[in-house]
Motif scaffolding. Structure first.
Motif, short mmCIF file in Angstrom:
data_model
loop_
_atom_site.label_atom_id
_atom_site.label_comp_id
_atom_site.label_asym_id
_atom_site.label_seq_id
_atom_site.Cartn_x
_atom_site.Cartn_y
_atom_site.Cartn_z
N MET A 71 2.30 -6.67 7.76
CA MET A 71 2.29 -6.28 6.33
C MET A 71 1.96 -7.50 5.48
O MET A 71 2.09 -8.64 5.94
CB MET A 71 3.64 -5.70 5.93
N LEU A 112 8.00 -2.76 0.80
CA LEU A 112 7.84 -3.57 2.01
C LEU A 112 8.45 -4.95 1.79
O LEU A 112 8.56 -5.40 0.64
CB LEU A 112 6.36 -3.71 2.37
N GLU A 125 1.25 -3.37 -1.98
CA GLU A 125 2.06 -3.62 -0.78
C GLU A 125 1.36 -2.90 0.36
O GLU A 125 1.18 -1.68 0.32
CB GLU A 125 3.48 -3.11 -1.00
N LYS A 127 0.52 -2.14 4.53
CA LYS A 127 0.99 -2.11 5.93
C LYS A 127 -0.24 -2.07 6.83
O LYS A 127 -1.11 -1.21 6.64
CB LYS A 127 1.84 -0.85 6.14
N CYS A 143 -5.53 -1.37 6.38
CA CYS A 143 -4.14 -1.32 5.92
C CYS A 143 -3.89 -0.09 5.06
O CYS A 143 -4.76 0.30 4.27
CB CYS A 143 -3.83 -2.52 5.04
N CYS A 146 0.95 1.12 0.63
CA CYS A 146 2.27 1.75 0.59
C CYS A 146 2.83 1.80 -0.82
O CYS A 146 3.67 2.64 -1.13
CB CYS A 146 3.25 1.00 1.49
#
Ligand SMILES: Cc1cc2nc3c(=O)[nH]c(=O)nc-3n(C[C@H](O)[C@H](O)[C@H](O)COP(=O)(O)O)c2cc1C
Length: 199
Positions: A71, A112, A125, A127, A143, A146
């Motif tokens: 992340m 996160l 943010e 992941k 990614c 999030c």
């Protein structure tokens, strides 16, 4: 006007700049500067979600931390943030362990465990869903977005978007290793705005 054969490269391909953030093992935030960043749609398990494509070149501390933790945050670089961003982009975290002696105001991510930058008006943010090795010195991180935190004034949809974009004052890099404002002013060459901070 005719066209002529150009030099292979990514000039005339404007890219906004982002500071990628991770926490290091001792809890200190770490940031690196990046511009090979764009949107995509991707599959995360059962769900199709908004994603980003972040391309990271040669091995570096940012890449180590992203691989370890899966992340990171991506914080939009604005004109006031440019000296610090340029310093982060021209100082290797592996070679200079005290790189993070200079820090912005940091706030933990909401979804996160990533550091986000208060002075940046837009923080993602992210992941990591997948890493693809494109070449020995090139990795593509796909990614899932999030969470996105946006400065309040920029979320006011009663103002035309272009006004809000100018208010955010992002810095882009458009070619020939130079920075520019979103309204097209030439700012500086890479390595110049952060020179004083490197000393
Ligand atoms: C304007 C600018 C844009 C950059 N964009 C990228 C990028 O998209 N991908 C990349 O791998 N490195 C990029 N870099 C280089 C990294 O910022 C640099 O390797 C830095 O040392 C990363 O921090 P770290 O060594 O602490 O991980 C860029 C540098 C500058 C100055």
């Amino acid at each position: 006007m005719g066209k002529m054969k150009g030099r292979l490269g990514n000039d005339f391909c404007p890219q906004p700049l982002f500071l990628y953030g991770n926490y290091q093992a001792d809890g200190t935030p770490h940031f690196g500067l990046f511009c090979w960043f764009s949107y995509c749609s991707l599959q995360d398990g059962e769900e199709e979600a908004l994603g980003v494509m972040a391309c990271i070149g040669e091995e570096k501390l940012t890449k180590d931390l992203i691989r370890e933790q899966g992340m990171f945050s991506a914080n939009l670089v604005t004109r006031p943030l440019l000296p610090l961003a340029d310093y982060y982009g021209t100082t290797s975290g592996r070679e200079f362990p005290d790189k993070m002696r200079r820090l912005p105001t940091v706030e933990p991510g909401q979804m996160l465990h990533v550091p986000t930058i208060v002075e940046s008006p837009v923080s993602f943010e992210l992941k990591v869903v997948e890493e693809r090795r494109l070449a020995a010195g090139s990795g593509l991180f796909l990614c899932r977005v999030c969470n996105v935190m946006v400065e309040e004034g920029l979320a006011d949809s009663s103002l035309p978007f272009i006004q809000r974009l100018h208010k955010a004052d992002p810095v882009i890099t458009a070619g020939e290793a130079r920075y520019a404002s979103i309204s097209g002013e030439d700012l500086d060459a890479w390595g110049e705005p952060g020179a004083a901070l490197r000393q």
